[in-house]
Structure formats: structure tokens, C-alpha cells
Motif scaffolding. Structure first.
Motif, PDB file in Angstrom:
ATOM      1  N   LYS A  64      -1.123 -21.109  -3.272  1.00  0.00           N
ATOM      2  CA  LYS A  64      -0.715 -22.243  -2.440  1.00  0.00           C
ATOM      3  C   LYS A  64      -1.904 -23.109  -2.039  1.00  0.00           C
ATOM      4  N   TYR A  65      -3.017 -22.474  -1.629  1.00  0.00           N
ATOM      5  CA  TYR A  65      -4.136 -23.236  -1.083  1.00  0.00           C
ATOM      6  C   TYR A  65      -5.221 -23.565  -2.108  1.00  0.00           C
ATOM      7  N   PHE A  66      -5.317 -22.793  -3.176  1.00  0.00           N
ATOM      8  CA  PHE A  66      -6.366 -23.014  -4.179  1.00  0.00           C
ATOM      9  C   PHE A  66      -5.761 -23.250  -5.561  1.00  0.00           C
ATOM     10  N   GLY A  67      -4.561 -23.819  -5.578  1.00  0.00           N
ATOM     11  CA  GLY A  67      -3.831 -23.945  -6.827  1.00  0.00           C
ATOM     12  C   GLY A  67      -4.289 -25.067  -7.740  1.00  0.00           C
ATOM     13  N   LYS A  68      -5.287 -25.865  -7.313  1.00  0.00           N
ATOM     14  CA  LYS A  68      -5.728 -26.976  -8.145  1.00  0.00           C
ATOM     15  C   LYS A  68      -6.777 -26.567  -9.182  1.00  0.00           C
ATOM     16  N   GLU A  69      -7.538 -25.519  -8.869  1.00  0.00           N
ATOM     17  CA  GLU A  69      -8.605 -25.083  -9.777  1.00  0.00           C
ATOM     18  C   GLU A  69      -8.469 -23.576 -10.026  1.00  0.00           C
ATOM     19  N   LEU A  70      -8.410 -23.196 -11.288  1.00  0.00           N
ATOM     20  CA  LEU A  70      -8.272 -21.789 -11.625  1.00  0.00           C
ATOM     21  C   LEU A  70      -9.524 -21.005 -11.239  1.00  0.00           C
ATOM     22  N   GLY A  71     -10.692 -21.608 -11.424  1.00  0.00           N
ATOM     23  CA  GLY A  71     -11.933 -20.924 -11.062  1.00  0.00           C
ATOM     24  C   GLY A  71     -11.996 -20.625  -9.585  1.00  0.00           C
ATOM     25  N   LEU A  72     -11.599 -21.576  -8.746  1.00  0.00           N
ATOM     26  CA  LEU A  72     -11.584 -21.380  -7.299  1.00  0.00           C
ATOM     27  C   LEU A  72     -10.550 -20.327  -6.914  1.00  0.00           C
ATOM     28  N   MET A  73      -9.423 -20.364  -7.585  1.00  0.00           N
ATOM     29  CA  MET A  73      -8.382 -19.357  -7.344  1.00  0.00           C
ATOM     30  C   MET A  73      -8.913 -17.955  -7.622  1.00  0.00           C
ATOM     31  N   LEU A  74      -9.589 -17.783  -8.725  1.00  0.00           N
ATOM     32  CA  LEU A  74     -10.116 -16.458  -9.083  1.00  0.00           C
ATOM     33  C   LEU A  74     -11.298 -16.064  -8.213  1.00  0.00           C
ATOM     34  N   TYR A  75     -11.992 -17.021  -7.674  1.00  0.00           N
ATOM     35  CA  TYR A  75     -13.085 -16.726  -6.747  1.00  0.00           C
ATOM     36  C   TYR A  75     -12.560 -15.993  -5.508  1.00  0.00           C
ATOM     37  N   HIS A  76     -11.362 -16.376  -5.077  1.00  0.00           N
ATOM     38  CA  HIS A  76     -10.807 -15.806  -3.839  1.00  0.00           C
ATOM     39  C   HIS A  76      -9.843 -14.649  -4.075  1.00  0.00           C
ATOM     40  N   THR A  77      -9.372 -14.463  -5.287  1.00  0.00           N
ATOM     41  CA  THR A  77      -8.300 -13.489  -5.534  1.00  0.00           C
ATOM     42  C   THR A  77      -8.872 -12.136  -5.930  1.00  0.00           C
ATOM     43  N   LYS A  78      -8.385 -11.090  -5.273  1.00  0.00           N
ATOM     44  CA  LYS A  78      -8.828  -9.732  -5.573  1.00  0.00           C
ATOM     45  C   LYS A  78      -7.739  -8.971  -6.310  1.00  0.00           C
ATOM     46  N   PHE A  79      -8.204  -8.123  -7.219  1.00  0.00           N
ATOM     47  CA  PHE A  79      -7.313  -7.260  -8.001  1.00  0.00           C
ATOM     48  C   PHE A  79      -7.708  -5.816  -7.678  1.00  0.00           C
ATOM     49  N   SER A  80      -6.787  -5.063  -7.145  1.00  0.00           N
ATOM     50  CA  SER A  80      -7.101  -3.729  -6.622  1.00  0.00           C
ATOM     51  C   SER A  80      -6.671  -2.621  -7.572  1.00  0.00           C
ATOM     52  N   MET A  81      -7.434  -1.544  -7.514  1.00  0.00           N
ATOM     53  CA  MET A  81      -7.066  -0.321  -8.229  1.00  0.00           C
ATOM     54  C   MET A  81      -7.210   0.846  -7.257  1.00  0.00           C
ATOM     55  N   ALA A  82      -6.222   1.725  -7.252  1.00  0.00           N
ATOM     56  CA  ALA A  82      -6.202   2.861  -6.335  1.00  0.00           C
ATOM     57  C   ALA A  82      -6.294   4.161  -7.109  1.00  0.00           C
ATOM     58  N   ASN A  83      -7.155   5.039  -6.628  1.00  0.00           N
ATOM     59  CA  ASN A  83      -7.256   6.390  -7.184  1.00  0.00           C
ATOM     60  C   ASN A  83      -6.190   7.231  -6.494  1.00  0.00           C
ATOM     61  N   MET A  84      -5.056   7.381  -7.154  1.00  0.00           N
ATOM     62  CA  MET A  84      -3.902   8.008  -6.524  1.00  0.00           C
ATOM     63  C   MET A  84      -4.143   9.501  -6.300  1.00  0.00           C
ATOM     64  N   PRO A  85      -3.895   9.986  -5.077  1.00  0.00           N
ATOM     65  CA  PRO A  85      -4.086  11.420  -4.814  1.00  0.00           C
ATOM     66  C   PRO A  85      -2.932  12.252  -5.352  1.00  0.00           C
ATOM     67  N   ARG A  86      -3.247  13.409  -5.862  1.00  0.00           N
ATOM     68  CA  ARG A  86      -2.202  14.356  -6.243  1.00  0.00           C
ATOM     69  C   ARG A  86      -1.733  15.108  -4.993  1.00  0.00           C
ATOM     70  N   ASN A  87      -0.644  15.814  -5.135  1.00  0.00           N
ATOM     71  CA  ASN A  87      -0.193  16.657  -4.020  1.00  0.00           C
ATOM     72  C   ASN A  87      -1.227  17.723  -3.691  1.00  0.00           C
ATOM     73  N   TRP A  88      -1.941  18.197  -4.730  1.00  0.00           N
ATOM     74  CA  TRP A  88      -2.945  19.235  -4.510  1.00  0.00           C
ATOM     75  C   TRP A  88      -4.137  18.721  -3.703  1.00  0.00           C
ATOM     76  N   ALA A  89      -4.327  17.395  -3.662  1.00  0.00           N
ATOM     77  CA  ALA A  89      -5.447  16.845  -2.900  1.00  0.00           C
ATOM     78  C   ALA A  89      -5.317  17.157  -1.415  1.00  0.00           C
ATOM     79  N   ALA A  90      -4.094  17.347  -0.931  1.00  0.00           N
ATOM     80  CA  ALA A  90      -3.902  17.741   0.462  1.00  0.00           C
ATOM     81  C   ALA A  90      -4.320  19.193   0.684  1.00  0.00           C
ATOM     82  N   PHE A  91      -4.295  19.996  -0.370  1.00  0.00           N
ATOM     83  CA  PHE A  91      -4.741  21.390  -0.294  1.00  0.00           C
ATOM     84  C   PHE A  91      -6.255  21.454  -0.251  1.00  0.00           C
TER      85      PHE A  91
END
Length: 453
Positions: A64-91
Motif C-alpha cells: 500500500k505505501y511502497f507500491g510504486k517502486e519494487l526495490g523500495l518495497m523489497l527494502y522494507h519487506t521481510k521474509f521469515s523462516m521458522a525452525n519448527m520445534p518437534r514435540n520432543w523439543a519440550a522433553f
């Protein structure tokens, strides 16, 4: 006859209030470990769910706010990755409290973002989290010591042992019955806690469960074998207690601390900060250089992008800006490789030393099964690198061709979940514990045959 003898042994054993107190301590600490371990992992899962929601909201807001320039959009946009815990991680929480389990990156330089993590109280990190693995590794041995240290010496000091010895053709059987009573009590308590963990943590009845039961059974058996060897020396109760407590302190506290100090000196890891600094220097210095310097290095890394024309007449372009970011990563690459190598060396050395330190060995094995060890974190970091490279290769052509922001289907970029199903190295731990148990048991049997009987 034997059944009645064992019933009598159990009655004598449980007549001691210390026994009931010890079992109660195991149950309370075990249930507390289950609660705190699960609560710790539940908080991480809640953060991951919130992060997924926030990523979608932030991406929509950026469009909505940075939609005019793709470079500016990517400057502000984060892409996340999560290391998902197994059930055993609580053990076994392992290193999930010190290593980031959720990393959000932009398409800019990766090395300046890869090591970001939450702020934590150092004192809290030093103490660590309480989980059921902690109870098995640290508290169960103390109860085994309390149950076993005066098994023989207590009878000798009370004058009963001489009478028992005179009335039995094989006095060692009497001692062995008393030992079995204590072993069965501790193992039954352990099985109840494991059964509670299966229900409370929703653990699957698979090979992982079997591996955990085998490893923990051998670990407890090691402490019984050690106690068996100490009492076989025929010393007084006070000497036995001091010896066993000293062994517990050395094996579970002193030796791990010394290993950690040695690792810190042998394989220091200043490269995390140095890599971030190098990445930023490699990027910032390009502002004062001719644009062709950054582009030449960029084309060396990505020769396939030479086909896109670069507008040299512009004072600033996103083409040049992302090329500078890549230059920073390239300059920081040697430091990143060095740090990764040192962390792998730390992991390898710890694994080797653990072969003679059963506490560390059991903890490492449980962490490997739970997916909360150092190797799993290194694999997660590599997955982040691979994902970041995929993002760059996807967006660079769009940036260089100045495609509109709305031409990208942003809904496809959701939070990525990293799920790794490895169990680590189980057999080295099993074999090392079996060897230590055999050596201690053999030494104890030799002592009983030579010194007492």
C-alpha cells in the motif's frame, strides 16, 4: 520363596522415610520439568503463529505505501523462516533458548541479518531451562546415590552384615537383591514419568521413543554401576557418599564447564561480529566508489544478470543498490565460512569428549533426537541461506526490469517452516554408556570377590 524375600526387601526399603521423600522429589521435579519444558516450546510456537500473521499484514501494508517502486518495497519487506520445534523439543529444550528459531530477512545483505536474535537476560541463559531431560540427567543420579551409598556399609556399621553373611552360602545374593529393589524402584519411577511425557507432550510411539528409553535406561544404569563399584570398595558410608557426590559434581558440573572453557579458547568465534562488520563495510564503501566497481563484482557472482541494462546516467538506482548489498555478502563470506567451520569443530570435539562423560553424552543424544542440538541449528542456518538465495534469484530480474509491485503475487510469500527429521548420532552414545557400565560392573564384581568375600 524368592517372591516372599523380595516382598520383605521392599517392605524394609520403603520403611525408610527417605525413600518416599526421594521418590516424591523425582515425581515433583519430573512433572515440573514436563510443564516448564512444554511451556517454553509453546511460547515459541505462539511467536511463530504471530509472526506468520504479522508478515502477511506487513507485506500488505508495504504494498500500500511502497507500491510504486519494487526495490523500495523489497527494502522494507521481510521474509521469515521458522525452525519448527518437534514435540520432543519440550522433553529436551537443548539449545533452542540460545539459538534463534525465527529469522526474518529482506533481500538485502544476508550476513548482517542472519545472527539477529531476541534480547535475553544472560543470567537466565546461564541457568538454562528446566525440562524432563534435566531431571533425568541431574536429579535422578542424586536419588540413586541416596538410595545406594550405604547399601553394604550401613549393614556393616549396624552389625547386621556379619549375621547375614554367616547364614548365607552366597552373601553377594543378599546384596544383589537389595540392589535390584532400588533399581526397580527408580526405573518404575522413570517409566511413569516417561508415560506422563508421552501423554502430556503427545509423543508418538516410534523409534525416537524407543531410542530415548534405551539411552535413559543406560544412563541410569551407569549411575547404578558406579554406585555398585563405590560400595564394593568396602569403605564407610560417609566415604561412599562423599565419593559418589564428588563423581556427580565432576561428571555433571565441573567437566562440562571445563570442556566449555577449553572450547571457547580453542575455537573462539569472533567471526559473528566480524562478519556483520565486513558485510556492512563491503556495502557502505561502495557509495564512494564508481558504480562500475560494485557492478563488476556483482556480475562476477551472477553472470546471468549482465543481460539487463544498467542506467548509468542515474545518480541512484535499485539495480546498483542491490549489487552493493551483494558485494557486502561476498566480502563477508570468508568470515561466515570460518565461523561455520569453528562451530562444526566445536560440535565434533564435544561429541568426542562426551564418549567418556555420560551426562554430556546423554544430553547430546537427547538433543539430537529432539532436534534441539547445535547441528540442527547449523542446518537451519543453511536453509535460511538457501531460501535467501531463492528470493534474490526470483526478485532480481523483476527489479532490474523495473516491474510494477502489483505484478508480483505477494500471497505466495508466507512464513516458511523448516522441519528437519534427523535424530543425530544415537549409537555412539549407546555404545559408550554400555562400555562404561561394563567396566564399572566388572570392577565391582572383582572387588566383591577379592576384598569382601
Amino acid at each position: 520363596m524368592n517372591q516372599h524375600i523380595y516382598q520383605l526387601e521392599y517392605k524394609i526399603f520403603f520403611r525408610n522415610k527417605t525413600v518416599l521423600t526421594g521418590i516424591l522429589i523425582l515425581f515433583i521435579s519430573g512433572l515440573a520439568g514436563l510443564y516448564f519444558g512444554k511451556n517454553f516450546i509453546d511460547r515459541q510456537q505462539e511467536v511463530i503463529v504471530k509472526a506468520e500473521k504479522l508478515q502477511a499484514e506487513n507485506t500488505a501494508r508495504n504494498v500500500k505505501y511502497f507500491g510504486k517502486e519494487l526495490g523500495l518495497m523489497l527494502y522494507h519487506t521481510k521474509f521469515s523462516m521458522a525452525n519448527m520445534p518437534r514435540n520432543w523439543a519440550a522433553f529436551s529444550n537443548g539449545q533452542r533458548d540460545i539459538n534463534p528459531y525465527l529469522i526474518g530477512v529482506t533481500t538485502l545483505g544476508l550476513e548482517g541479518q542472519l545472527y539477529d536474535t531476541d534480547l535475553n537476560n544472560p543470567s537466565t541463559l546461564l541457568l538454562g531451562n528446566m525440562d524432563l531431560a534435566f531431571v533425568f540427567i541431574f536429579i535422578f543420579p542424586l536419588i540413586i546415590i541416596a538410595f545406594s551409598y550405604n547399601l553394604l556399609s550401613g549393614e556393616q556399621e549396624s552389625g547386621i552384615w556379619g549375621l547375614l553373611r554367616s547364614q548365607s552360602a552366597v552373601p553377594l545374593k543378599i546384596l544383589w537383591r537389595k540392589f535390584l529393589v532400588r533399581m526397580s524402584t527408580v526405573y518404575l519411577t522413570a517409566l511413569v514419568l516417561i508415560a506422563a511425557a508421552i501423554v502430556y507432550l503427545r509423543l508418538a510411539a516410534d523409534l525416537r521413543l524407543l531410542a530415548v528409553i534405551v539411552v535413559l535406561s543406560l544412563y541410569l544404569l551407569f549411575w547404578f554401576a558406579l554406585s555398585f563399584w563405590v560400595i564394593s570398595r568396602g569403605k564407610s558410608s560417609s566415604v561412599n557418599a562423599v565419593t559418589l557426590i564428588s563423581c556427580w559434581v565432576v561428571l555433571n558440573i565441573l567437566a562440562p564447564a571445563l570442556v566449555n572453557v577449553w572450547l571457547t579458547r580453542k575455537y573462539p568465534v569472533p567471526e559473528a561480529l566480524e562478519t556483520v562488520v565486513m558485510q556492512r563495510e563491503g556495502y557502505h564503501e561502495k557509495w564512494d566508489m564508481d558504480k562500475r566497481v560494485a557492478l563488476t563484482s556483482f556480475y562476477r557472482h551472477y553472470p546471468q544478470f549482465k543481460k539487463y541494462p544498467f542506467p548509468e546516467e542515474l545518480a541512484f538506482s535499485w539495480y546498483w543498490y542491490f549489487a552493493m548489498q551483494q558485494n557486502g555478502d561476498d566480502q563477508a563470506a570468508p568470515g561466515a565460512r570460518s565461523m561455520k567451520q569453528k562451530l562444526a569443530q566445536r560440535n565434533d570435539f564435544t561429541t568426542a569428549v562426551a564418549l567418556i562423560l555420560p551426562g554430556i553424552q546423554t544430553q547430546l543424544t537427547l538433543n539430537g533426537i529432539a532436534g534441539s542440538d547445535l547441528q540442527q541449528h547449523l542446518d537451519f542456518q543453511q536453509a535460511i541461506r538457501n531460501y535467501h538465495e531463492q528470493l534474490r534469484l526470483y526478485f532480481y530480474p523483476a527489479i532490474f526490469q523495473e516491474q510494477p509491485v502489483k505484478s508480483i503475487d505477494w500471497s505466495q510469500f508466507k512464513l516458511k517452516r523448516y522441519n528437519e527429521n534427523g535424530t543425530g548420532a544415537i549409537w555412539p552414545g549407546v555404545l559408550s554408556l554400555a562400555v562404561l557400565i561394563s567396566l564399572l560392573s566388572g570392577a565391582a564384581i572383582y572387588n566383591f570377590g577379592k576384598k569382601i568375600y
